[in-house]
Design an enzyme around this catalytic site. Sequence first.
Site, PDB file in Angstrom:
ATOM      1  N   GLN A   1     -27.822   5.811 -17.135  1.00 29.78           N
ATOM      2  CA  GLN A   1     -28.225   5.225 -18.409  1.00 29.78           C
ATOM      3  C   GLN A   1     -28.913   3.884 -18.179  1.00 29.78           C
ATOM      4  OE1 GLN A   1     -25.631   5.294 -21.801  1.00 29.78           O
ATOM      5  NE2 GLN A   1     -24.087   6.434 -20.667  1.00 29.78           N
TER       6      GLN A   1
ATOM      7  N   HIS B   1     -28.287  21.102 -12.780  1.00 33.46           N
ATOM      8  CA  HIS B   1     -27.028  20.735 -13.421  1.00 33.46           C
ATOM      9  C   HIS B   1     -25.936  20.444 -12.386  1.00 33.46           C
ATOM     10  CE1 HIS B   1     -24.274  20.878 -16.889  1.00 33.46           C
ATOM     11  NE2 HIS B   1     -23.424  21.505 -16.097  1.00 33.46           N
TER      12      HIS B   1
ATOM     13  N   CYS C   1     -29.764  19.834 -19.636  1.00 35.13           N
ATOM     14  CA  CYS C   1     -30.538  20.787 -18.824  1.00 35.13           C
ATOM     15  C   CYS C   1     -31.925  21.012 -19.446  1.00 35.13           C
ATOM     16  CB  CYS C   1     -29.793  22.119 -18.719  1.00 35.13           C
ATOM     17  SG  CYS C   1     -28.610  22.193 -17.354  1.00 35.13           S
TER      18      CYS C   1
ATOM     19  N   SER D   1     -19.596  11.747 -20.093  1.00 26.41           N
ATOM     20  CA  SER D   1     -19.460  12.763 -21.137  1.00 26.41           C
ATOM     21  C   SER D   1     -20.084  14.099 -20.759  1.00 26.41           C
ATOM     22  CB  SER D   1     -20.101  12.250 -22.429  1.00 26.41           C
ATOM     23  OG  SER D   1     -21.491  12.056 -22.235  1.00 26.41           O
TER      24      SER D   1
ATOM     25  N   HIS E   1     -23.850  16.948 -16.005  1.00 22.28           N
ATOM     26  CA  HIS E   1     -25.239  16.993 -15.504  1.00 22.28           C
ATOM     27  C   HIS E   1     -25.586  15.594 -14.970  1.00 22.28           C
ATOM     28  CE1 HIS E   1     -29.331  18.988 -15.780  1.00 22.28           C
ATOM     29  NE2 HIS E   1     -29.554  17.801 -15.245  1.00 22.28           N
TER      30      HIS E   1
ATOM     31  N   ALA F   1       0.806  -1.225   0.000  1.00 24.07           N
ATOM     32  CA  ALA F   1       0.000   0.000   0.000  1.00 24.07           C
ATOM     33  C   ALA F   1       0.838   1.273   0.000  1.00 24.07           C
ATOM     34  CB  ALA F   1      -0.947  -0.008   1.192  1.00 24.07           C
TER      35      ALA F   1
ATOM     36  N   GLU G   1     -23.126 -14.281 -13.119  1.00 21.62           N
ATOM     37  CA  GLU G   1     -23.843 -14.186 -11.836  1.00 21.62           C
ATOM     38  C   GLU G   1     -25.064 -15.100 -11.814  1.00 21.62           C
ATOM     39  OE1 GLU G   1     -24.717 -10.282 -10.407  1.00 21.62           O
ATOM     40  OE2 GLU G   1     -22.609  -9.701 -10.286  1.00 21.62           O
TER      41      GLU G   1
ATOM     42  N   HIS H   1     -23.553  -2.642  -7.555  1.00 23.78           N
ATOM     43  CA  HIS H   1     -22.092  -2.611  -7.438  1.00 23.78           C
ATOM     44  C   HIS H   1     -21.639  -1.172  -7.637  1.00 23.78           C
ATOM     45  CE1 HIS H   1     -21.484  -6.986  -7.848  1.00 23.78           C
ATOM     46  NE2 HIS H   1     -22.343  -6.973  -8.842  1.00 23.78           N
TER      47      HIS H   1
ATOM     48  N   CYS I   1     -25.508  22.918 -21.842  1.00 22.03           N
ATOM     49  CA  CYS I   1     -25.624  21.495 -21.466  1.00 22.03           C
ATOM     50  C   CYS I   1     -26.718  20.812 -22.283  1.00 22.03           C
ATOM     51  CB  CYS I   1     -25.932  21.408 -19.972  1.00 22.03           C
ATOM     52  SG  CYS I   1     -26.410  19.752 -19.443  1.00 22.03           S
TER      53      CYS I   1
ATOM     54  N   LYS J   1      -6.259   3.880  -9.058  1.00 16.95           N
ATOM     55  CA  LYS J   1      -5.801   2.507  -9.259  1.00 16.95           C
ATOM     56  C   LYS J   1      -5.878   2.227 -10.759  1.00 16.95           C
ATOM     57  CE  LYS J   1      -5.128  -1.929  -8.902  1.00 16.95           C
ATOM     58  NZ  LYS J   1      -3.801  -2.484  -8.567  1.00 16.95           N
TER      59      LYS J   1
ATOM     60  N   HIS K   1     -26.738  12.155 -14.293  1.00 16.14           N
ATOM     61  CA  HIS K   1     -27.636  11.305 -15.082  1.00 16.14           C
ATOM     62  C   HIS K   1     -27.153   9.865 -15.018  1.00 16.14           C
ATOM     63  CE1 HIS K   1     -24.249  11.984 -17.807  1.00 16.14           C
ATOM     64  NE2 HIS K   1     -24.575  10.816 -18.351  1.00 16.14           N
TER      65      HIS K   1
ATOM     66  N   ASN L   1     -22.309   6.322 -14.878  1.00 15.80           N
ATOM     67  CA  ASN L   1     -20.884   6.651 -14.966  1.00 15.80           C
ATOM     68  C   ASN L   1     -20.744   8.026 -14.377  1.00 15.80           C
ATOM     69  OD1 ASN L   1     -19.853   4.441 -16.353  1.00 15.80           O
ATOM     70  ND2 ASN L   1     -20.420   5.313 -18.322  1.00 15.80           N
TER      71      ASN L   1
ATOM     72  N   ASP M   1     -29.837   9.444 -27.836  1.00 14.02           N
ATOM     73  CA  ASP M   1     -29.738   9.879 -29.239  1.00 14.02           C
ATOM     74  C   ASP M   1     -28.630   9.131 -29.985  1.00 14.02           C
ATOM     75  OD1 ASP M   1     -31.777  11.962 -29.038  1.00 14.02           O
ATOM     76  OD2 ASP M   1     -30.335  13.042 -27.784  1.00 14.02           O
TER      77      ASP M   1
HETATM   78  P1  H2U Z   1     -22.392   9.197 -20.224  1.00 18.33           P
HETATM   79  O1  H2U Z   1     -22.996   8.521 -19.032  1.00 18.33           O
HETATM   80  O2  H2U Z   1     -21.329   8.394 -20.881  1.00 18.33           O
HETATM   81  O3  H2U Z   1     -21.997  10.583 -19.976  1.00 18.33           O
HETATM   82  O4  H2U Z   1     -23.553   9.209 -21.284  1.00 18.33           O
HETATM   83  C1  H2U Z   1     -24.387  10.240 -21.634  1.00 18.33           C
HETATM   84  C2  H2U Z   1     -25.267   9.625 -22.673  1.00 18.33           C
HETATM   85  O5  H2U Z   1     -26.145  10.608 -23.161  1.00 18.33           O
HETATM   86  C3  H2U Z   1     -24.479   9.081 -23.852  1.00 18.33           C
HETATM   87  O6  H2U Z   1     -24.766   7.700 -23.992  1.00 18.33           O
HETATM   88  C4  H2U Z   1     -26.297  10.459 -24.522  1.00 18.33           C
HETATM   89  C5  H2U Z   1     -24.984   9.890 -25.029  1.00 18.33           C
HETATM   90  O7  H2U Z   1     -25.184   9.071 -26.157  1.00 18.33           O
HETATM   91  N1  H2U Z   1     -26.645  11.737 -25.097  1.00 18.33           N
HETATM   92  C6  H2U Z   1     -27.816  11.883 -25.787  1.00 18.33           C
HETATM   93  O8  H2U Z   1     -28.548  10.919 -25.951  1.00 18.33           O
HETATM   94  N2  H2U Z   1     -28.133  13.087 -26.312  1.00 18.33           N
HETATM   95  C7  H2U Z   1     -27.362  14.195 -26.199  1.00 18.33           C
HETATM   96  O9  H2U Z   1     -27.696  15.253 -26.680  1.00 18.33           O
HETATM   97  C8  H2U Z   1     -26.074  14.131 -25.481  1.00 18.33           C
HETATM   98  C9  H2U Z   1     -25.717  12.838 -24.879  1.00 18.33           C
HETATM   99 ZN    ZN Z   2     -27.268  20.486 -17.352  1.00 22.27          ZN
END
Ligand code: H2U
Ligand code: ZN
Length: 347
Positions: free
Chosen positions: A166, A111, A50, A159, A162, A24, A180, A296, A47, A309, A164, A151, A73
């Site tokens: 998925q 945001h 938003c 990316s 804001h 460590a 699993e 997880h 953004c 890491k 969010h 993520n 999208d």
């Molecule tokens: P992340 O968790 O990797 O940041 O993903 C954001 C997702 O949002 C990503 O899969 C989607 C991207 O395709 N996205 C849209 O659907 N429309 C947008 O205008 C921007 C991002």
């Molecule tokens: Zn935003």
Amino acid sequence: MIESPHRRFNPLTRDWVLVSPHRARRPWLGQVEKTPTENLPQYDPTCYLCPGNERAGGVKNPPYTGAYIFDNDFAALLPDAAQVSSSPSHPLLTSSPERGMCRVVCFSPRHDLTLPELDDIAIGNVLTAWARETSNLGAMDFIRYVQVFENKGALMGCSNPHPHSQIWAQSQLPNEIAKELASQTAYFEEHHMPLLADYLAEERHRSERIVFENEHFSALVPFWAVWPFEILLVPHRPAAFLSDLTPAEVTALAEALRQVTTRYDNLFEISFPYSMGFHQAPSDGQAHPEWVLHAHFYPPLLRSATVRKFMVGYEMLAMPQRDITPESAAERLQGLPGVHYKLRGRS
Ligand code: H2U
Ligand code: ZN
């Protein structure tokens, strides 16, 4: 607790991890990460997520007020049946079409507010959205599994700051779920108990790896953790889907999510990056008494806000290895304040 190098077994994935606690304090002259940007605006006109703004695909977000869900999208999976490539078949060149759908869930219009900065009602609304989306997508005839995940942080490839998450729903089981399912099914057939229910009972009895508990959920650093501050979040009553939870369990899960993410942020007093997600049972219309819903958390940071890491050489070529023990990681996380550092002093 063993302090010399040893390996530990993950009964969910049937993988081993090498634990080297004596390592460590090795010197670090390697890469140093940027700390995440603090003090984001409540609303960012540039953004994509938003309220009221136009997304990259040209669609305009409504002036939403709670959790907001839309079709990704740039979806990695598409609902239409794909054409399989016509290349000559050979057992070493196997492929199969994959259908699915991808959705994005914004946690709130703000945001600047990450999960631990939302109140339990707002987190509960996100949980309800995840549960409903899992049920609706899972009910489609071509969907067999629904993955809910977040993520968080630039370090994890997020990316957009804001807050969010998925949802990817697909026609076949992904690798981790297939592993699993196999191990939980085999355990249930042999012991007539879900693997994770037995594991949780043992962890609660020992309590050395528990980070946070309330009436309905426990968060712990698993015995076989790979990432330094990895966490497994498990319900006390075996439930296979988020939609199986009672209102009291949803409230308890909201609190547990807030507590886990608050402790993460308090560890280095930064917005702590991670990938997290729920593993629910396959949406195949079958009963899944072997499956216990769980989340997880895989955070990449190791020593500080700036030293991560790396899962590189040995990890890529041989097996995962960790320096600090799961027990010492749990002790640190458990000892941190349950109030977020940004909210301290406010009532
Ligand atoms: P992340 O968790 O990797 O940041 O993903 C954001 C997702 O949002 C990503 O899969 C989607 C991207 O395709 N996205 C849209 O659907 N429309 C947008 O205008 C921007 C991002
Ligand atoms: Zn935003």
